[in-house]
Design a protein around this motif. Sequence first.
Motif, short mmCIF file in Angstrom:
data_model
loop_
_atom_site.label_atom_id
_atom_site.label_comp_id
_atom_site.label_asym_id
_atom_site.label_seq_id
_atom_site.Cartn_x
_atom_site.Cartn_y
_atom_site.Cartn_z
N ASP A 197 -7.22 20.84 6.49
CA ASP A 197 -6.08 21.30 7.27
C ASP A 197 -4.85 20.48 6.89
O ASP A 197 -4.48 19.52 7.58
CB ASP A 197 -6.37 21.14 8.78
N PRO A 198 -4.20 20.82 5.78
CA PRO A 198 -3.06 20.02 5.32
C PRO A 198 -1.89 20.01 6.31
O PRO A 198 -1.15 19.02 6.39
CB PRO A 198 -2.68 20.65 3.99
N GLU A 199 -1.71 21.11 7.04
CA GLU A 199 -0.62 21.15 8.02
C GLU A 199 -0.84 20.10 9.11
O GLU A 199 0.12 19.47 9.59
CB GLU A 199 -0.49 22.54 8.65
N LYS A 200 -2.08 19.90 9.49
CA LYS A 200 -2.40 18.89 10.50
C LYS A 200 -2.04 17.50 9.99
O LYS A 200 -1.48 16.68 10.72
CB LYS A 200 -3.89 18.96 10.85
N LYS A 239 5.93 10.74 -4.43
CA LYS A 239 5.78 11.42 -3.15
C LYS A 239 4.35 11.29 -2.64
O LYS A 239 3.44 10.85 -3.36
CB LYS A 239 6.14 12.90 -3.30
N ILE A 240 4.14 11.68 -1.40
CA ILE A 240 2.81 11.72 -0.80
C ILE A 240 2.32 13.17 -0.87
O ILE A 240 2.83 14.04 -0.16
CB ILE A 240 2.81 11.23 0.66
N ALA A 241 1.36 13.42 -1.75
CA ALA A 241 0.84 14.77 -1.91
C ALA A 241 -0.26 15.02 -0.88
O ALA A 241 -1.20 14.22 -0.76
CB ALA A 241 0.28 14.95 -3.32
N ILE A 242 -0.15 16.10 -0.15
CA ILE A 242 -1.16 16.48 0.84
C ILE A 242 -1.88 17.71 0.31
O ILE A 242 -1.26 18.75 0.09
CB ILE A 242 -0.51 16.79 2.21
N VAL A 243 -3.17 17.57 0.06
CA VAL A 243 -3.93 18.63 -0.62
C VAL A 243 -5.10 19.08 0.24
O VAL A 243 -5.65 18.31 1.02
CB VAL A 243 -4.43 18.14 -2.00
N PRO A 244 -5.53 20.35 0.09
CA PRO A 244 -6.59 20.89 0.94
C PRO A 244 -8.01 20.74 0.40
O PRO A 244 -8.96 21.06 1.11
CB PRO A 244 -6.22 22.38 1.03
N GLY A 245 -8.15 20.28 -0.87
CA GLY A 245 -9.49 20.25 -1.44
C GLY A 245 -9.69 19.13 -2.44
O GLY A 245 -8.74 18.60 -3.03
N ASP A 294 -1.00 23.36 -10.11
CA ASP A 294 0.35 23.48 -10.65
C ASP A 294 1.37 22.85 -9.71
O ASP A 294 2.29 22.15 -10.15
CB ASP A 294 0.67 24.96 -10.88
N GLU A 295 1.22 23.11 -8.41
CA GLU A 295 2.12 22.50 -7.44
C GLU A 295 2.00 20.98 -7.46
O GLU A 295 3.01 20.25 -7.36
CB GLU A 295 1.82 23.02 -6.03
N LEU A 296 0.78 20.48 -7.60
CA LEU A 296 0.57 19.04 -7.65
C LEU A 296 1.22 18.43 -8.89
O LEU A 296 1.86 17.38 -8.82
CB LEU A 296 -0.93 18.73 -7.63
N THR A 297 1.09 19.10 -10.03
CA THR A 297 1.67 18.61 -11.28
C THR A 297 3.19 18.52 -11.18
O THR A 297 3.82 17.59 -11.72
CB THR A 297 1.28 19.54 -12.44
N ARG A 298 3.79 19.47 -10.48
CA ARG A 298 5.26 19.50 -10.37
C ARG A 298 5.78 18.51 -9.33
O ARG A 298 6.99 18.30 -9.24
CB ARG A 298 5.73 20.91 -10.00
N THR A 299 4.89 17.91 -8.54
CA THR A 299 5.30 16.99 -7.47
C THR A 299 5.48 15.57 -8.01
O THR A 299 4.59 15.04 -8.69
CB THR A 299 4.27 16.99 -6.33
N ASP A 300 6.60 14.97 -7.72
CA ASP A 300 6.90 13.60 -8.14
C ASP A 300 5.76 12.68 -7.67
O ASP A 300 5.36 12.71 -6.51
CB ASP A 300 8.21 13.17 -7.49
N ALA A 301 5.27 11.85 -8.58
CA ALA A 301 4.14 10.96 -8.27
C ALA A 301 4.49 9.93 -7.20
O ALA A 301 3.60 9.33 -6.61
CB ALA A 301 3.68 10.25 -9.54
N LEU A 326 0.83 -1.21 0.00
CA LEU A 326 0.00 0.00 0.00
C LEU A 326 0.86 1.25 0.00
O LEU A 326 1.92 1.30 0.64
CB LEU A 326 -0.91 0.03 1.23
N HIS A 327 0.36 2.29 -0.69
CA HIS A 327 1.04 3.58 -0.68
C HIS A 327 -0.01 4.70 -0.64
O HIS A 327 -0.90 4.75 -1.49
CB HIS A 327 1.89 3.76 -1.94
N PRO A 328 0.07 5.61 0.33
CA PRO A 328 -0.87 6.72 0.43
C PRO A 328 -0.44 7.86 -0.49
O PRO A 328 0.30 8.76 -0.10
CB PRO A 328 -0.80 7.12 1.90
N SER A 329 -0.91 7.85 -1.72
CA SER A 329 -0.37 8.78 -2.72
C SER A 329 -0.92 10.19 -2.60
O SER A 329 -0.22 11.16 -2.88
CB SER A 329 -0.63 8.24 -4.13
N VAL A 330 -2.21 10.33 -2.19
CA VAL A 330 -2.81 11.65 -2.04
C VAL A 330 -3.62 11.68 -0.75
O VAL A 330 -4.50 10.83 -0.55
CB VAL A 330 -3.74 12.01 -3.22
N LEU A 331 -3.33 12.65 0.10
CA LEU A 331 -4.05 12.82 1.36
C LEU A 331 -4.78 14.16 1.32
O LEU A 331 -4.14 15.21 1.15
CB LEU A 331 -3.09 12.78 2.54
#
Length: 454
Positions: A49-52, A83-89, A74-81, A40-45
């Motif tokens: 409250d992304p800081e939390k 990585k674990i992307a933490i998004v607010p919406g 744009d930030e998401l597109t530039r992030t290596d797939a 398992l890999h948590p690719s998008v969270l």
Amino acid sequence: MNLGLLLSQHGPAVVRYALSGAGGGFGRTLLAQTLLIDALHPSVLCDVDPEKVHALCLELGYDADDLVICRTADELTRTDARKIAIVPGADLLDPERFDILVEGTGSPAHGYRMARAALTAGRHVAMVSKEVDSVTGVELARVAAAHDVVYTPADGDQPANLLALISWVRTLGLEIVAVGKSGEYDVVLDGDEIRYLDTTVPAGDLPGLMTLGDDIGQTLLKRAETVKSLKLRAAADPCEMSVVTTHGGFVPDVEPLHYPLTRISELADVYSLREDGGILGKPGVVDVFTVLRRPDEASFAGGVFAVVRTGDAGTWKLLEGKGHVVSKDGKYACLYLPYHVMGVETAISLLSAVRLGVGSGVENPRQNAVMAGRARTDLPAGTVLTMGGHHHEIDGVDPVMLAIEDAPDDTAPFYLAAHATLARDVKAGELVTFADLADADAGLVDAWTNGLRA
């Protein structure tokens, strides 16, 4: 069954999941367990409250270099797939980055939209938000089938766990009389006191009521009297059981559910039919009970049960001798799983959906019951039906469950009414209807209506 072998033979080596509501209690349990599972890999969270979420991941032991907060596309597109992307919406839940969405917001409207978007993008969905499922589950299952993906309740919460138990019992050919779960917390008799969570009240007559006696109904009534000052019912209970009715075909015996205060060893006697001394007016029902125990006795831990009719008397006499819960008359037995460990076991649902294309529910769920709301007090027009608290209650409204054929056509589901404004007065004791709601969410209304037609 060797689950490890079964789940390792198909699909991708690593299942990527997105998690909405990632900062909540369920999110913590799933993220913690994921660290122990190479598959398992948590690719998008996703969380408001992304800081939390970032801090939670660090606390759990995730590598800081693998965590990236992305606030824009744009930030998401530039992030290596990798990585674990933490998004607010929800608008940043890029389906290219995950195989399955784990929906855990608890928000009926937001959860529905996120789940539907994932399904229509060809991604599987594991539904943790029972509030979403109770209103839109049938429609989401239909959408999933149309896009050749899986929509499933998530293992670790009671609906999926109970559906698994039901499937096992039915496969064995046993006739089910009742299914259900225990409430989240126990009533504990400790000397001359009753403890429930952080509340303590005098034990009263309860010490003398720790056995059922010959009149089960009377004993249960007397037990209920000793704990009448405690709030033992929570909206989460009928909500979870409404999901089970969708997949299992069960209906409530009574609309508020029975909620007997019961010891685990008594379940087969309590959930027998009235003609056999129990509380049930008919077989094939779903219900919730409150555990009664002493401090040194094990809890049911919010687990699930199935009461079945026994077959061969000799077989069940043998099993009773081994400690299984069998009724005094030998006609009923209770089979149970005394746990639901949240995200600790959700991996089974994720791997099963992605690698095997199999969910925890039935292929074609249908709306067999509705979790509705009855006004507890008079509610004037203009009242906002505010939902809140740990168990997502609605102020001034009691949750009830009705079989679809017993519910008026315009009955509004409990969590469809949540956050809506009343268009007119609703008197105490009345069901909340669609006509009572001035601004019900249109997407939820459409989903519920489509589900009724399925």
